[in-house]
Design a protein around this motif. Structure first.
Motif, PDB file in Angstrom:
ATOM      1  N   THR A  76      28.341  -6.752 -12.388  1.00  0.00           N
ATOM      2  CA  THR A  76      27.697  -5.488 -12.029  1.00  0.00           C
ATOM      3  C   THR A  76      27.688  -5.314 -10.508  1.00  0.00           C
ATOM      4  O   THR A  76      27.876  -6.280  -9.764  1.00  0.00           O
ATOM      5  CB  THR A  76      26.239  -5.439 -12.529  1.00  0.00           C
ATOM      6  OG1 THR A  76      25.437  -6.337 -11.742  1.00  0.00           O
ATOM      7  CG2 THR A  76      26.144  -5.808 -13.994  1.00  0.00           C
ATOM      8  N   ASP A 109      30.910  -2.334 -16.609  1.00  0.00           N
ATOM      9  CA  ASP A 109      31.530  -2.755 -15.346  1.00  0.00           C
ATOM     10  C   ASP A 109      32.466  -3.945 -15.528  1.00  0.00           C
ATOM     11  O   ASP A 109      33.383  -4.140 -14.739  1.00  0.00           O
ATOM     12  CB  ASP A 109      30.440  -3.104 -14.329  1.00  0.00           C
ATOM     13  CG  ASP A 109      29.629  -1.886 -13.920  1.00  0.00           C
ATOM     14  OD1 ASP A 109      30.233  -0.823 -13.692  1.00  0.00           O
ATOM     15  OD2 ASP A 109      28.393  -1.982 -13.846  1.00  0.00           O
ATOM     16  N   GLY A 131      27.109  -4.278 -17.347  1.00  0.00           N
ATOM     17  CA  GLY A 131      27.257  -2.913 -16.865  1.00  0.00           C
ATOM     18  C   GLY A 131      25.989  -2.348 -16.259  1.00  0.00           C
ATOM     19  O   GLY A 131      25.053  -3.084 -15.915  1.00  0.00           O
TER      20      GLY A 131
END
Length: 489
Positions: free
Chosen positions: A201, A387, A403
Motif C-alpha cells: 500500500t 494496490d 489495497g
C-alpha cells in the motif's frame, strides 16, 4: 527561394514570435505569454471527453503533452508557411498575422491578466512578421547563413531572458520567510499500523513530491505571501479582506485529510493524503455573517479557475490551508493558500492559489467544470482499490492482497475481497485515523498455482457498500469494483 531556406525562414519566424511574446510577458504577467495563453484557451475550449482522455492517458503529464503538441503544430505551420512563400512573402505574412490575432484573442480572454497583457501577443506578431520578411529577402548564401544564425541566437536569448525574468518572483524565498506554522490544535499522530507499506500500500501520509496534481494551470502561479490577500464577499453582512499574516495569526488547526480527484478511474492513482494546517472557513464565514438563502461558496484562483462548494459542507468541514505536511504549501499545491473541504471531489472543493470567496447560490454562479458536463455537487463515493499484486503479476509463495479504501467523510467500516468469483472474505483493516482519510487493508489468500482474478469492495460507516456497476467519472465520479488478474506460481 530554395525549399530548405524557405522552411527555416518560417520556422525561425515562429520561434522569434514566441520568444518575443514570452519576453514581454515576463514584465506584464507570465500568463500573457501567447504560447501559454493559447494553451490555456485550448484547455478551456476542449470538450470534457477529450480532457478525460488526456488525464486518463497521460495523467499528470497531460499539460506537458499539450505544450509539446502545440510546439510541434506551430513548428509545422512555420515550415508550411515558409514553403508556401518561396515565390512571395505574402502567404507567410498572412500566417504570421493570423497567428498573432489568435494570440491577442487568447490573451484578451484570460481572467488573470491586466490591460497591458496585450503587449505580449502584439510583440509576438511584430517579431514574427518582421523576422519572416527579413529572412525572406534575397541575399547571398553567406549573408543568409549569417542572418539565420543571428536570428536564431537572438530568439533563443529572448526566450531564455523571458523565462528568467518571468520566474523572478521569489516564491521559495517567500515560503521560507513564512517560517514554522504552529497549529493551536494539532492532528492526532498517525498510529502504527495505519498502512501496510511492506505489503504494497502507499504510505499513509503522501509526500509533497508524490501528492497528485490535477488542475488547469499550464504554469504554476507565482505568488508571494507578502502580496497575497483573500477577499470574502457576496451574501455576507460584513465583507472582509484578509492578508496572509492575518490568516496565520488566527487559530490555526491541523487536520489529516485525503483529497480525491473526480477524474480517478476505478483503481486509479489520483488520491493522496496530507496533514493540512489552516483556518476553518466556518469560523470566518460566521464572523462575516452569512445571509439567508446562500447555498454555495464560490472560490476563485489567482489564475482564474473557479469552483463552487456546497455551503453546508464548507461551514462544517472547510479549511483555508496555508501549510501541508509540516511546511508552507508547495507552490504547485497552492501556495500561499488553498481550499481543503473533506468529503468533496477536488473540482468543487480544492481551489489552489485561492484569492476570492464569494458567498452566493448555485442558481447565480457556476464553477469552471459545471458548464462542461460535471455535476454541481460532488460528494466523494465509497471506493476501494487493489494496490498489490499488480495486474498480470506473477506471485510466488503465499498470496497477500493489499489495497486502499476511502469514503470521506463517512469513513471506511469494512473491506471485502473475493477470488475467482467465490465467497467474499473480510480483509484486515489498518488503524482508523479519521473518517476524512483513506484506510489501508490487507488479506492473505490460499490460492493454488495458476491464473486468478481478485476483486474488492468497501462498506462505509453508514452501512453503504460501493456500487458494482462500472461507470465513468463523468458527471460525478466513477463507480465499480476494482479487479485484477495475476498468476500464482
Amino acid at each position: 527561394m530554395k525549399p530548405l531556406k524557405a522552411a527555416f525562414t518560417g520556422l525561425l519566424a515562429i520561434i522569434a514570435a514566441l520568444a518575443a511574446g514570452h519576453l514581454v510577458a515576463a514584465f506584464v504577467g507570465p500568463s500573457a505569454s501567447p504560447y501559454l495563453a493559447v494553451g490555456n484557451a485550448a484547455i478551456d475550449l476542449t470538450p470534457s471527453w477529450l480532457k478525460d482522455f488526456a488525464v486518463t492517458t497521460f495523467g499528470t503529464y497531460d499539460k506537458l503533452v499539450l505544450l509539446t503538441g502545440m510546439a510541434l503544430v506551430l513548428a509545422g505551420l512555420g515550415v508550411a508557411a515558409g514553403l508556401a512563400s518561396r515565390r512571395s512573402a505574402t502567404p507567410g505574412s498572412v500566417v504570421a498575422v493570423v497567428l498573432g490575432i489568435v494570440g491577442v484573442a487568447a490573451v484578451l480572454t484570460r481572467p488573470d491578466v491586466g490591460q497591458l497583457a496585450v503587449l505580449a501577443p502584439l510583440a509576438s506578431l511584430a517579431a514574427g512578421l518582421y523576422v519572416f520578411r527579413f529572412l525572406h529577402k534575397e541575399a547571398e548564401p553567406s549573408e543568409t547563413r549569417r542572418d539565420f544564425l543571428v536570428t536564431a541566437g537572438l530568439a533563443v536569448a529572448a526566450g531564455v531572458a523571458g523565462q528568467l525574468f518571468g520566474s523572478r518572483t521569489d516564491v521559495e524565498g517567500s515560503r521560507r520567510a513564512v517560517g514554522d506554522l504552529t497549529p493551536r490544535t494539532k492532528a492526532p499522530e498517525i498510529p502504527i499500523g495505519a498502512d501496510f507499506v511492506k505489503d504494497g500500500t502507499p504510505s499513509f501520509i503522501t509526500s509533497g513530491k508524490d501528492f497528485y496534481r490535477i488542475d488547469t494551470a499550464l504554469s504554476v502561479p507565482r505568488i508571494r505571501a507578502e502580496e497575497w490577500a483573500l477577499r470574502v464577499h457576496g451574501m455576507v453582512e460584513r465583507p472582509m479582506v484578509l492578508t496572509f499574516e492575518e490568516i496565520r495569526q488566527r487559530d490555526l488547526v491541523e487536520e489529516t485529510v485525503t483529497l480525491t480527484c473526480v477524474s480517478n478511474e476505478v483503481g486509479g492513482p489520483y488520491i493522496s493524503t496530507g496533514k493540512f494546517v489552516g483556518v476553518k472557513i466556518g469560523d470566518m464565514l460566521r464572523e462575516a455573517g452569512v445571509k439567508a438563502g446562500a447555498d454555495q461558496l464560490f472560490s476563485t484562483s489567482d489564475d482564474g479557475f473557479t469552483a463552487g462548494s456546497p455551503l453546508d459542507y464548507v461551514l462544517e468541514r472547510g479549511m483555508i490551508a496555508i501549510g501541508m505536511n509540516g511546511e508552507p504549501l508547495p507552490a504547485e499545491h497552492g501556495f500561499p493558500a488553498r481550499l481543503v473541504v473533506p468529503g468533496l471531489y477536488g473540482y468543487v472543493s480544492a481551489t489552489k492559489w485561492v484569492t476570492d470567496l464569494n458567498v452566493t447560490t448555485f442558481a447565480k454562479e457556476q464553477g469552471y467544470w459545471i458548464p462542461r458536463g460535471w455535476a454541481a455537487r460532488a460528494p466523494i463515493k465509497t471506493m476501494s482499490r487493489i494496490d498489490r499484486p499488480k495486474g498480470f503479476a506473477r506471485v510466488q509463495g503465499k498470496t497477500v492482497v493489499a489495497g486502499t479504501a476511502w469514503a470521506q467523510p463517512k469513513g471506511v467500516a469494512k473491506v471485502e475481497v473475493r477470488a475467482d468469483g467465490g465467497a467474499w472474505q473480510e480483509a484486515e483493516l489498518g488503524a482508523d485515523v479519521s473518517d476524512s482519510t483513506w484506510r489501508m487493508w490487507r488479506i492473505e489468500l490460499d490460492l493454488k498455482p495458476g491464473n486468478h482474478s481478485v476483486e474488492c469492495r468497501a462498506t462505509d460507516k453508514s452501512g453503504y457498500t460501493q456500487d458494482q456497476a462500472r461507470l465513468d467519472p463523468v458527471p460525478d465520479g466513477a463507480t465499480g469494483w476494482h479487479s485484477i488478474s495475476f498468476s500464482v506460481e
